[in-house]
Design a protein around this motif. Structure first.
Motif, PDB file in Angstrom:
ATOM      1  N   GLU A  19       0.829  -1.203   0.000  1.00 50.69           N
ATOM      2  CA  GLU A  19       0.000   0.000   0.000  1.00 50.69           C
ATOM      3  C   GLU A  19       0.865   1.255   0.000  1.00 50.69           C
ATOM      4  N   LYS A  20       1.948   1.251   0.787  1.00 48.19           N
ATOM      5  CA  LYS A  20       2.860   2.395   0.801  1.00 48.19           C
ATOM      6  C   LYS A  20       3.513   2.565  -0.570  1.00 48.19           C
ATOM      7  N   TYR A  21       3.929   1.462  -1.176  1.00 44.04           N
ATOM      8  CA  TYR A  21       4.529   1.495  -2.503  1.00 44.04           C
ATOM      9  C   TYR A  21       3.525   2.046  -3.520  1.00 44.04           C
ATOM     10  N   TYR A  22       2.313   1.535  -3.490  1.00 47.48           N
ATOM     11  CA  TYR A  22       1.257   1.970  -4.410  1.00 47.48           C
ATOM     12  C   TYR A  22       0.998   3.466  -4.259  1.00 47.48           C
ATOM     13  N   ASN A  23       0.924   3.950  -3.022  1.00 42.70           N
ATOM     14  CA  ASN A  23       0.674   5.372  -2.774  1.00 42.70           C
ATOM     15  C   ASN A  23       1.808   6.239  -3.329  1.00 42.70           C
ATOM     16  N   CYS A  24       3.048   5.769  -3.174  1.00 42.61           N
ATOM     17  CA  CYS A  24       4.188   6.511  -3.718  1.00 42.61           C
ATOM     18  C   CYS A  24       4.139   6.549  -5.240  1.00 42.61           C
ATOM     19  N   VAL A  25       3.835   5.418  -5.863  1.00 40.44           N
ATOM     20  CA  VAL A  25       3.740   5.362  -7.325  1.00 40.44           C
ATOM     21  C   VAL A  25       2.618   6.276  -7.801  1.00 40.44           C
ATOM     22  N   GLU A  26       1.497   6.251  -7.128  1.00 42.82           N
ATOM     23  CA  GLU A  26       0.364   7.098  -7.507  1.00 42.82           C
ATOM     24  C   GLU A  26       0.738   8.584  -7.406  1.00 42.82           C
ATOM     25  N   GLU A  27       1.421   8.971  -6.344  1.00 43.74           N
ATOM     26  CA  GLU A  27       1.851  10.358  -6.177  1.00 43.74           C
ATOM     27  C   GLU A  27       2.870  10.734  -7.252  1.00 43.74           C
ATOM     28  N   TYR A  28       3.803   9.836  -7.540  1.00 44.77           N
ATOM     29  CA  TYR A  28       4.814  10.065  -8.577  1.00 44.77           C
ATOM     30  C   TYR A  28       4.142  10.297  -9.933  1.00 44.77           C
ATOM     31  N   VAL A  46       2.414  13.759 -10.050  1.00 47.91           N
ATOM     32  CA  VAL A  46       3.375  14.851 -10.216  1.00 47.91           C
ATOM     33  C   VAL A  46       3.966  14.829 -11.624  1.00 47.91           C
ATOM     34  N   LEU A  47       4.301  13.646 -12.119  1.00 51.37           N
ATOM     35  CA  LEU A  47       4.870  13.512 -13.458  1.00 51.37           C
ATOM     36  C   LEU A  47       3.884  13.981 -14.525  1.00 51.37           C
ATOM     37  N   CYS A  48       2.633  13.598 -14.400  1.00 55.79           N
ATOM     38  CA  CYS A  48       1.609  14.016 -15.367  1.00 55.79           C
ATOM     39  C   CYS A  48       1.415  15.526 -15.338  1.00 55.79           C
ATOM     40  N   GLU A  49       1.380  16.097 -14.154  1.00 52.89           N
ATOM     41  CA  GLU A  49       1.218  17.545 -14.046  1.00 52.89           C
ATOM     42  C   GLU A  49       2.389  18.262 -14.707  1.00 52.89           C
ATOM     43  N   GLN A  50       3.608  17.784 -14.435  1.00 53.09           N
ATOM     44  CA  GLN A  50       4.788  18.414 -15.021  1.00 53.09           C
ATOM     45  C   GLN A  50       4.810  18.237 -16.536  1.00 53.09           C
ATOM     46  N   SER A  51       4.411  17.074 -17.020  1.00 52.04           N
ATOM     47  CA  SER A  51       4.357  16.832 -18.464  1.00 52.04           C
ATOM     48  C   SER A  51       3.339  17.755 -19.124  1.00 52.04           C
TER      49      SER A  51
END
Length: 90
Positions: A53-62, A65-70
């Motif tokens: 769940e922690k891994y999934y949450n980090c990937v989701e946040e990444y 942020v990546l989509c917003e920056q793109s």
């Protein structure tokens, strides 16, 4: 002061109507992610599930942020192309 491009991305100015949500390829990838995540969770103990769940949450946040920056980068590039086209018109 809020960045206009970020406000646009978040739908505060105009909802993003063609963000790929109707793309069949993205829908299939989303389905596979969900299915494989569910299958993985079946094999995990409680400690593993918490870690997943922690891994999934980090990937989701990444990804967020990546989509917003793109989006911002693409918008800026489009603006530069438009300005260049207007400046070089005969």
């Amino acid at each position: 002061m809020t960045n206009t491009i970020v406000r646009l991305w978040h739908g505060d100015l105009e909802p993003v109507s063609s963000s790929g949500t109707n793309d069949p390829e993205l829908k299939e990838l989303e389905r596979l992610l969900q299915r494989n995540g569910d299958r993985l969770e079946e094999y995990l103990d409680e400690k593993g599930k918490a870690l997943f769940e922690k891994y999934y949450n980090c990937v989701e946040e990444y990804i967020t942020v990546l989509c917003e920056q793109s989006f911002c980068n693409g918008f800026c590039l489009g603006t530069k192309l438009t300005a260049e086209a207007l400046l070089t018109q005969e």
